[in-house]
Design a protein around this motif. Sequence first.
Motif, PDB file in Angstrom:
ATOM      1  N   UNK A  33       0.838  -1.196   0.000  1.00 34.56           N
ATOM      2  CA  UNK A  33       0.000   0.000   0.000  1.00 34.56           C
ATOM      3  C   UNK A  33       0.874   1.248   0.000  1.00 34.56           C
ATOM      4  N   UNK A  35       0.435   5.381   1.082  1.00 36.42           N
ATOM      5  CA  UNK A  35      -0.382   6.381   1.744  1.00 36.42           C
ATOM      6  C   UNK A  35       0.324   7.733   1.673  1.00 36.42           C
ATOM      7  N   UNK A  42      -4.052  12.263   9.330  1.00 37.83           N
ATOM      8  CA  UNK A  42      -3.892  10.827   9.254  1.00 37.83           C
ATOM      9  C   UNK A  42      -3.465  10.410   7.860  1.00 37.83           C
ATOM     10  N   UNK A  43      -2.924   9.211   7.723  1.00 35.00           N
ATOM     11  CA  UNK A  43      -2.544   8.721   6.384  1.00 35.00           C
ATOM     12  C   UNK A  43      -3.766   8.573   5.492  1.00 35.00           C
ATOM     13  N   UNK A  45      -5.193   6.972   1.974  1.00 32.30           N
ATOM     14  CA  UNK A  45      -4.929   5.893   1.028  1.00 32.30           C
ATOM     15  C   UNK A  45      -4.676   6.441  -0.365  1.00 32.30           C
ATOM     16  N   UNK A  48      -3.115   0.452  -3.948  1.00 28.93           N
ATOM     17  CA  UNK A  48      -2.914  -0.870  -3.362  1.00 28.93           C
ATOM     18  C   UNK A  48      -2.517  -1.861  -4.461  1.00 28.93           C
ATOM     19  N   UNK A  56      -6.302  -1.218  -6.767  1.00 26.95           N
ATOM     20  CA  UNK A  56      -7.078  -0.045  -6.384  1.00 26.95           C
ATOM     21  C   UNK A  56      -6.158   1.171  -6.465  1.00 26.95           C
ATOM     22  N   UNK A  97      -4.232  -8.121   6.320  1.00 20.67           N
ATOM     23  CA  UNK A  97      -5.158  -7.770   7.386  1.00 20.67           C
ATOM     24  C   UNK A  97      -4.988  -8.664   8.604  1.00 20.67           C
ATOM     25  N   UNK A 101      -0.436  -4.541   9.178  1.00 20.32           N
ATOM     26  CA  UNK A 101       0.429  -4.043   8.118  1.00 20.32           C
ATOM     27  C   UNK A 101       1.677  -3.438   8.738  1.00 20.32           C
TER      28      UNK A 101
ATOM     29  N   UNK B  94     -10.257  -2.084   8.304  1.00 16.16           N
ATOM     30  CA  UNK B  94     -10.041  -2.807   7.057  1.00 16.16           C
ATOM     31  C   UNK B  94     -11.233  -3.701   6.798  1.00 16.16           C
ATOM     32  N   UNK B  99      -8.276  -3.480   2.111  1.00 16.06           N
ATOM     33  CA  UNK B  99      -7.565  -2.223   2.201  1.00 16.06           C
ATOM     34  C   UNK B  99      -7.753  -1.665   3.605  1.00 16.06           C
ATOM     35  N   UNK B 100      -7.123  -0.586   3.918  1.00 16.78           N
ATOM     36  CA  UNK B 100      -7.161  -0.038   5.270  1.00 16.78           C
ATOM     37  C   UNK B 100      -7.303   1.472   5.207  1.00 16.78           C
ATOM     38  N   UNK B 101      -8.228   1.989   6.002  1.00 17.76           N
ATOM     39  CA  UNK B 101      -8.470   3.423   6.036  1.00 17.76           C
ATOM     40  C   UNK B 101      -8.254   3.904   7.472  1.00 17.76           C
ATOM     41  N   UNK B 102      -7.644   5.089   7.572  1.00 26.98           N
ATOM     42  CA  UNK B 102      -7.256   5.624   8.873  1.00 26.98           C
ATOM     43  C   UNK B 102      -8.150   6.782   9.306  1.00 26.98           C
TER      44      UNK B 102
END
Lengths: 112, 112
Positions: A33, A35, A42-43, A45, A48, A56, A97, A101, B94, B99-102
């Motif tokens: 990923x 970011x 915050x980070x 996205x 990916x 994505x 997940x 990460x 996630x 994927x992962x969102x902060x």
Amino acid sequence: GAGVSQSPRYKVAKRGQDVALRCDPISGHVSLFWYQQALGQGPEFLTYFQNEAQLDKSGLPSDRFFAERPEGSVSTLKIQRTQQEDSAVYLCASGGRAYGYTFGSGTRLTVV
Amino acid sequence: AQSVTQLDSQVPVFEEAPVELRCNYSSSVSVYLFWYVQYPNQGLQLLLKYLSGSTLVKGINGFEAEFNKSQTSFHLRKPSVHISDTAEYFCAVSATNNDMRFGAGTRLTVKP
């Protein structure tokens, strides 16, 4: 390697210059990923990859941003014609997940 | 798409006091939840994660978090903080699309 390695650690670019940021993930990690983290935020996205496939890219802010991972390991984030609003820390993460990460230390990009 | 809200941007506390950092999420599917810590000029370090099973999750440095599905929350707690806990804390979610969102982060400042 033992962790996610990003280079360069710091990059100063003149506005309009092209830059390339490198990410070397943990060996064997399929997912990678990118970011963008603006100061005090915050980070966010960006994109990916699963192996070499970019699954994505919805977070890339403009067509000046391009990412690749041609052999499914090292990834490069390229920014063309940099603008001041591109100034941020760019973070790379690999893993999954189920076990969390692992993040690199980031590349701090300053566009002047 | 999933999203995360961290309800407090800054939390000041005195050393040895308890602390709670709040996180709420939204998602239409089941999620994995994470807390990360970021020390100045460093990357993100995983504190703990919730995948399934017990709703109380214990992590590193004495932190724990509780998953509450009905309230869609994943608050982070520590019974007694140290000066060294001063950092930025990020909640992340996630969903099944890997994927992962902060969240925007909570700055914890521990005062002597």
